[in-house]
Motif scaffolding. Sequence first.
Motif, PDB file in Angstrom:
ATOM      1  N   THR A 179      94.977  15.874  16.307  1.00  0.00           N
ATOM      2  CA  THR A 179      95.076  15.000  15.145  1.00  0.00           C
ATOM      3  C   THR A 179      95.139  13.566  15.651  1.00  0.00           C
ATOM      4  O   THR A 179      96.006  13.229  16.469  1.00  0.00           O
ATOM      5  CB  THR A 179      96.332  15.293  14.308  1.00  0.00           C
ATOM      6  N   GLU A 241      99.201  21.131   9.253  1.00  0.00           N
ATOM      7  CA  GLU A 241      98.229  20.586   8.315  1.00  0.00           C
ATOM      8  C   GLU A 241      98.931  19.897   7.151  1.00  0.00           C
ATOM      9  O   GLU A 241     100.022  20.299   6.738  1.00  0.00           O
ATOM     10  CB  GLU A 241      97.323  21.693   7.773  1.00  0.00           C
ATOM     11  N   ARG A 278      93.659   9.491   9.115  1.00  0.00           N
ATOM     12  CA  ARG A 278      94.045  10.650   9.902  1.00  0.00           C
ATOM     13  C   ARG A 278      92.819  11.537  10.065  1.00  0.00           C
ATOM     14  O   ARG A 278      92.184  11.911   9.077  1.00  0.00           O
ATOM     15  CB  ARG A 278      95.156  11.417   9.183  1.00  0.00           C
ATOM     16  N   SER A 280      91.604  15.119  11.664  1.00  0.00           N
ATOM     17  CA  SER A 280      92.038  16.376  12.252  1.00  0.00           C
ATOM     18  C   SER A 280      90.841  17.099  12.857  1.00  0.00           C
ATOM     19  O   SER A 280      89.834  17.330  12.176  1.00  0.00           O
ATOM     20  CB  SER A 280      92.703  17.261  11.195  1.00  0.00           C
TER      21      SER A 280
END
Length: 515
Positions: A179, A241, A278, A280
Amino acid sequence: MNTDVVVVGGGPAGLMLACELSLAGIRPLVLERLPEPSVEPKANGLLGQVVHMVDRRGLFERLSGSSGPPQPNSAYFMFAAMNLDLTLLDDSPIYALPVPQRRIVEVLVERAIELGLEIRWGHQVVGVRQDDEVTVDVVGPDECYRLRTRYLVGADGAHSVTRKLSGIGFPGVTYDRTTVRSAHVTVPATSIDQDTGALHVPGYGPVRPFQPHRTEHGGFSYAPLPGHPPLVSTTEWDQPETRAPMSLAEMRASIHRVLGADLPLDAPDGTGPHVLRRLSGGNTRVAERFGNGRVFLIGDAAHVYASGGGPGLNLGLQDAVNLGWKLAAEIEGHPPPGLLASYQTEREHAARRMVMNAQAQSALIAPGHDVGGLRDLFTELLGDRNTVQRLADLIAGADVHYDMGVPGAHPLVGRFAPEMAVHTSIGTIRLAELTRSARPLLLDLTDDASAATALSGARGAGDHIKIVTAKGESTDVTAVLLRPDSYVVWASSSPKPTAAELDALRVAASRWFGA
């Protein structure tokens, strides 16, 4: 409507290709699905060989906002958050041009307009079919229409519609453990060391700008890019998550986990756009083919890297410069055999080198005591000049070598031509100033101009090759024949090249330019 080339994608790679084609006498049409140039913060600059390339098209000063040629980074750089001591090298290949991607697009749009090119904003490709030409179905703001074109080039990013509609696979690796969080911020002025520019993190210590730090809990970097708020980034592994919007509080918490200390930071000044994101996971992928019939791929449509947008931007611009002159030669009807096929061979090689670079660095910054042992070994190796040279060349793309089909040739053959200054009747000129027309170039610095004489007498050479005779400041190279992308196809270090060398010059000109 019929046109020679349709370029799908109005980002840096697509615009660069359109400009290259125009310099070669071809007028492409650019289609971009966005209604206007994107202002979304993406890559933060250019690195390595591509900095020379934009200089050789007269774009460096526009992008840098300063006069004078590019200058190398001769102090330090990073490989997997380990210091590369560039002072060990005689000549550093690391050239950095800190400029946001949206400014690169602005400059390339300006250049495209100067060259009289048409860019259609808000036009999306929805269908591609090939026969003796390519049929392209387009949805525009006001109508749906169809184009017929001799060649179609997909410069439409990692999720390329052109690639998918052309049936080209995109194999590779998906990483789902990482991440990455990034944010433009303000930090207290008292946190910045006025001498070194380092950011002082209370409880952790100084973080030098543009030098990523690795801890057992992740990575952290601080990038005070000129004209923008500082950009801070973290990388963590195996994070839970979340669907919550990214926030500064999340950025602060991530920094604390990585560094074990709190960094005082606030929202950036001004209206932006500012980074607060962000990401991921990530992908490292290379297309099965960079071309299928009359359809070609460049940039992120052809290759993506989990390390982010910078490597893809650098490679994408060089894809464009490699493909442009070859496609133009095909359209004009004088291509030597295999010229267009060499795009796939050469640029896939460069892409694979970058895959190795990206994957090696990803492995070396991962958490774990075993990785720590590997980093300790690498730290020892980085005290060796040859190791530093090899890694610096890999990062810069200076290690890329093309097979020019000439065994046992001059050491420069197949490599990007080094910068040099030459003395002509109108004064001292840099090589970069001689390459801005994007034509093949013979630069003859021999005592008797024998290379120029040999080539000017070759059938058709004058139609394709720019010939310049001059006096050079270096005796290492006395004559050099360059492709439009500045790669060397023939060179000599003889004050008076031999008959065999001049025969090799004619063969090289015929092999690459059909002259």
